[in-house]
Scaffold this active site. Structure first.
Site, short mmCIF file in Angstrom:
data_model
loop_
_atom_site.label_atom_id
_atom_site.label_comp_id
_atom_site.label_asym_id
_atom_site.label_seq_id
_atom_site.Cartn_x
_atom_site.Cartn_y
_atom_site.Cartn_z
N ARG A 78 35.88 -46.67 -16.85
CA ARG A 78 35.59 -47.45 -15.64
C ARG A 78 34.10 -47.79 -15.55
O ARG A 78 33.26 -46.91 -15.64
CB ARG A 78 36.05 -46.70 -14.40
CG ARG A 78 37.56 -46.76 -14.22
CD ARG A 78 38.01 -45.95 -13.04
NE ARG A 78 37.87 -44.53 -13.26
CZ ARG A 78 38.12 -43.60 -12.34
NH1 ARG A 78 38.51 -43.96 -11.13
NH2 ARG A 78 37.98 -42.33 -12.62
N CYS A 80 31.73 -44.26 -9.88
CA CYS A 80 31.03 -43.97 -8.62
C CYS A 80 29.74 -44.76 -8.39
O CYS A 80 29.65 -45.51 -7.42
CB CYS A 80 30.75 -42.48 -8.53
SG CYS A 80 32.25 -41.53 -8.71
N ASP A 96 50.81 -36.67 -4.77
CA ASP A 96 50.42 -38.02 -5.19
C ASP A 96 51.65 -38.91 -5.05
O ASP A 96 52.78 -38.44 -5.21
CB ASP A 96 49.93 -38.02 -6.65
CG ASP A 96 49.07 -39.25 -6.95
OD1 ASP A 96 47.84 -39.09 -7.08
OD2 ASP A 96 49.63 -40.36 -7.06
N VAL A 140 38.98 -35.82 -8.42
CA VAL A 140 38.53 -35.01 -7.29
C VAL A 140 39.67 -34.18 -6.73
O VAL A 140 39.56 -32.97 -6.55
CB VAL A 140 37.90 -35.93 -6.21
CG1 VAL A 140 37.59 -35.15 -4.95
CG2 VAL A 140 36.64 -36.58 -6.75
N PHE A 175 18.36 -36.45 -14.33
CA PHE A 175 18.60 -37.87 -14.07
C PHE A 175 17.37 -38.73 -14.37
O PHE A 175 17.11 -39.73 -13.73
CB PHE A 175 19.13 -38.10 -12.64
CG PHE A 175 20.62 -37.90 -12.61
CD1 PHE A 175 21.15 -36.64 -12.77
CD2 PHE A 175 21.48 -38.97 -12.48
CE1 PHE A 175 22.51 -36.44 -12.82
CE2 PHE A 175 22.85 -38.79 -12.53
CZ PHE A 175 23.37 -37.52 -12.69
N GLY A 179 18.46 -44.86 -20.94
CA GLY A 179 19.61 -45.22 -21.76
C GLY A 179 20.05 -46.64 -21.50
O GLY A 179 19.25 -47.48 -21.05
N ARG A 229 30.69 -33.99 -10.85
CA ARG A 229 30.56 -34.98 -11.93
C ARG A 229 31.75 -34.84 -12.85
O ARG A 229 32.19 -33.71 -13.14
CB ARG A 229 29.30 -34.70 -12.75
CG ARG A 229 28.01 -35.00 -12.08
CD ARG A 229 26.87 -34.27 -12.74
NE ARG A 229 27.04 -32.81 -12.66
CZ ARG A 229 26.30 -31.92 -13.31
NH1 ARG A 229 25.36 -32.31 -14.12
NH2 ARG A 229 26.51 -30.62 -13.15
N GLU A 230 32.25 -35.96 -13.33
CA GLU A 230 33.32 -35.91 -14.33
C GLU A 230 32.79 -35.18 -15.56
O GLU A 230 31.63 -35.33 -15.92
CB GLU A 230 33.73 -37.32 -14.74
CG GLU A 230 34.65 -37.96 -13.73
CD GLU A 230 35.17 -39.31 -14.19
OE1 GLU A 230 35.19 -40.22 -13.36
OE2 GLU A 230 35.54 -39.43 -15.38
C1 UGA Z 1 28.37 -39.10 -10.10
C2 UGA Z 1 27.44 -38.08 -9.41
O1 UGA Z 1 26.57 -37.46 -10.38
C3 UGA Z 1 28.25 -37.00 -8.71
O2 UGA Z 1 27.37 -36.13 -8.00
C4 UGA Z 1 29.22 -37.67 -7.73
O3 UGA Z 1 30.07 -36.71 -7.12
C5 UGA Z 1 30.10 -38.67 -8.48
O4 UGA Z 1 29.27 -39.65 -9.13
C6 UGA Z 1 31.00 -39.31 -7.46
O5 UGA Z 1 30.48 -40.00 -6.57
O6 UGA Z 1 32.20 -39.02 -7.46
P1 UGA Z 1 29.75 -39.15 -12.42
O7 UGA Z 1 29.99 -40.59 -12.11
O8 UGA Z 1 30.88 -38.29 -12.84
O9 UGA Z 1 29.08 -38.41 -11.14
O10 UGA Z 1 28.73 -39.10 -13.62
P2 UGA Z 1 27.18 -38.75 -13.86
O11 UGA Z 1 27.09 -37.56 -14.73
O12 UGA Z 1 26.42 -38.71 -12.60
O13 UGA Z 1 26.73 -40.02 -14.73
C7 UGA Z 1 26.80 -41.35 -14.21
C8 UGA Z 1 26.20 -42.34 -15.17
O14 UGA Z 1 24.79 -42.22 -15.22
C9 UGA Z 1 26.69 -42.18 -16.62
O15 UGA Z 1 26.96 -43.45 -17.15
C10 UGA Z 1 25.52 -41.53 -17.32
O16 UGA Z 1 25.47 -41.84 -18.70
C11 UGA Z 1 24.34 -42.15 -16.57
N1 UGA Z 1 23.12 -41.32 -16.60
C12 UGA Z 1 23.08 -40.12 -15.98
C13 UGA Z 1 21.98 -41.82 -17.22
O17 UGA Z 1 21.96 -42.93 -17.80
N2 UGA Z 1 20.82 -41.05 -17.21
C14 UGA Z 1 20.77 -39.85 -16.59
O18 UGA Z 1 19.68 -39.22 -16.61
C15 UGA Z 1 21.92 -39.36 -15.97
#
Ligand code: UGA
Length: 405
Positions: free
Chosen positions: A314, A247, A30, A11, A236, A240, A141-142
């Site tokens: 993580r 997060c 940092d 971030v 979303f 899976g 999102r990462e």
């Molecule tokens: C998530 C949120 O999407 C961001 O909006 C938020 O800023 C971030 O957390 C945070 O709080 O910092 P992130 O953890 O980078 O972002 O990843 P995501 O792309 O959201 O995916 C999270 C997990 O959900 C992954 O393991 C992904 O494989 C899984 N996922 C996502 C699913 O299993 N199905 C989906 O439809 C979407």
């Protein structure tokens, strides 16, 4: 504007790079001198598409340091330090240390909390330290962090109007809707959003379990049909092996504890968490249904990171699956495009990895894994992320796809 950013994780480093690119003069801080050394030498320690180029492009506007005194001239200072959980409860030590260090060198700056913190934290800090505090939660999102920062769906800013307006002005370039509100609402919006998204994933994963038992049904089509409804939306809803990362698991847990302390039970989020935890056992159940005994099976697992396009492990469900397969007595080899972690049996070449395996399990959505469709696979393939074409395999078992006994 002269802006400071404290904490050079995903971030912080993305915020610093994007704001430098907008013409601001950034001091990026940092406490980890090795990390700062790497940022300064151009060997960027964060794996994020486009970040290195953006940092190198804006070198003149971006100073990396470990020295808090460098923040003396900053008008606004973002705090993007970790807020890990300790026994299920948010630990704010890093945030407090950062605020304390900032205050010792600069008492005038508006301090912006980007870290995820439970509602009430900003106001508590304001009272304790007598500083100007604004909440500006992060939604990136990462793997998509730069684009998400430049084109967010919304910008949320919480705090006293004068300070909140100033912080909001930094993000005007995004053209996103900006909601200025109280610090508490801003803090709550972050937890409610992440928890809602986690719930959406768990919801579709339960529908996937059901689809596996209903002839002629497939969760992919069910999700597609649901997603056309604008009240639901298509995103979303990808079934899976469950959500992971730094997060969703952490935030849902901290949110549950926080609510509990207020005497409220967040039943839906609790259920979403439980459903997610059960995803690993679901893969074990599918394997047992197929092979009866997992002990002694040679399994190739594709992917170990928590999602595609990242080396982040993580709270990775894929890593949890690997451990569970080992516990169940399987002989597991892992192929992952970027990870090679000590203690995990990795193989570097997909072709070689296939030697003598009894089954393949897809655990992460890396696009690279599509290659396996052309490899004439004869052993059962369990697609835990639904990324492959079933037609390309002799025995394809997909999450959320009807599978006869
Ligand atoms: C998530 C949120 O999407 C961001 O909006 C938020 O800023 C971030 O957390 C945070 O709080 O910092 P992130 O953890 O980078 O972002 O990843 P995501 O792309 O959201 O995916 C999270 C997990 O959900 C992954 O393991 C992904 O494989 C899984 N996922 C996502 C699913 O299993 N199905 C989906 O439809 C979407």
């Amino acid at each position: 504007m002269n802006i400071g950013v404290v904490g050079m994780g995903f971030v912080g480093s993305v915020t610093a790079a994007v704001l430098a690119d907008q013409g601001n003069a950034i001091i990026a801080l940092d406490i980890d001198s090795e990390k700062i050394g790497r940022f300064n030498s151009g060997d960027i320690p964060i794996f994020e598409p486009g970040l290195k180029d953006l940092i190198l492009k804006n070198k003149r506007n971006l100073k990396f340091t470990t020295d808090y005194k460098m923040l003396k001239g900053s008008e606004i200072i973002f705090v993007a330090v970790p807020t890990p959980n300790l026994n299920g409860k948010i630990n704010l030590d890093y945030v407090y240390k950062a605020i304390d260090s900032i205050k010792s060198v600069n008492n005038d700056a508006i301090i912006v909390i980007k870290s995820t913190v439970v509602p009430g934290t900003g106001s508590k800090i304001k009272d304790e330290f007598n500083v100007k505090i604004v909440s500006n939660p992060e939604f990136l999102r990462e793997g998509n962090a730069i684009d998400d920062t430049i084109h967010p769906d919304r910008v949320i800013v919480g705090g006293e109007e004068e300070y909140a307006e100033k912080v909001a002005s930094i993000w005007k370039f995004t053209n996103a809707p900006i909601l200025i509100t109280t610090r508490e609402n801003a803090e709550l919006i972050k937890y409610a959003s992440n928890s809602f998204l986690a719930t959406k994933i768990s919801f579709i994963n339960e529908i996937a379990n059901l689809c596996e038992k209903i002839p002629n049904s497939d969760v992919e089509t069910v999700a597609k049909g649901m997603g056309y409804d604008r009240r639901i939306g298509p995103l979303f809803l990808k079934a899976g092996i469950g959500y992971g990362g730094s997060c969703f698991p952490k935030d849902t847990e901290a949110f549950l504890t926080y609510a509990e302390e207020l005497g409220e039970e967040l039943k839906i989020i609790k259920a979403a968490k439980k459903t997610n935890e059960d995803r690993i056992d679901r893969i074990i159940y599918i394997l047992k249904k197929k092979f009866v005994e997992i002990k002694g099976l040679k399994i190739l697992q594709l992917g170990v990171s928590f999602k595609e396009n990242t080396n982040d492990l993580r709270e990775s469900q894929a890593l949890k699956l690997y451990r569970s397969l080992i516990e169940n007595g399987a002989d597991v080899v892992v192929f992952d495009p970027v990870n090679a972690v000590e203690g995990i049996n990795f193989c570097g070449n997909l072709n070689d990895c296939l030697n003598g395996v009894d089954a393949i399990v897809v655990a992460t959505e890396w696009p690279e894994f599509k290659k396996i469709e052309d490899m004439n696979i004869k052993v059962p393939l369990i697609d835990g992320r639904r990324i492959l074409n079933p037609e390309r395999f002799e025995e394809y078992i997909g999450i959320g796809r009807y599978c006869s006994d």
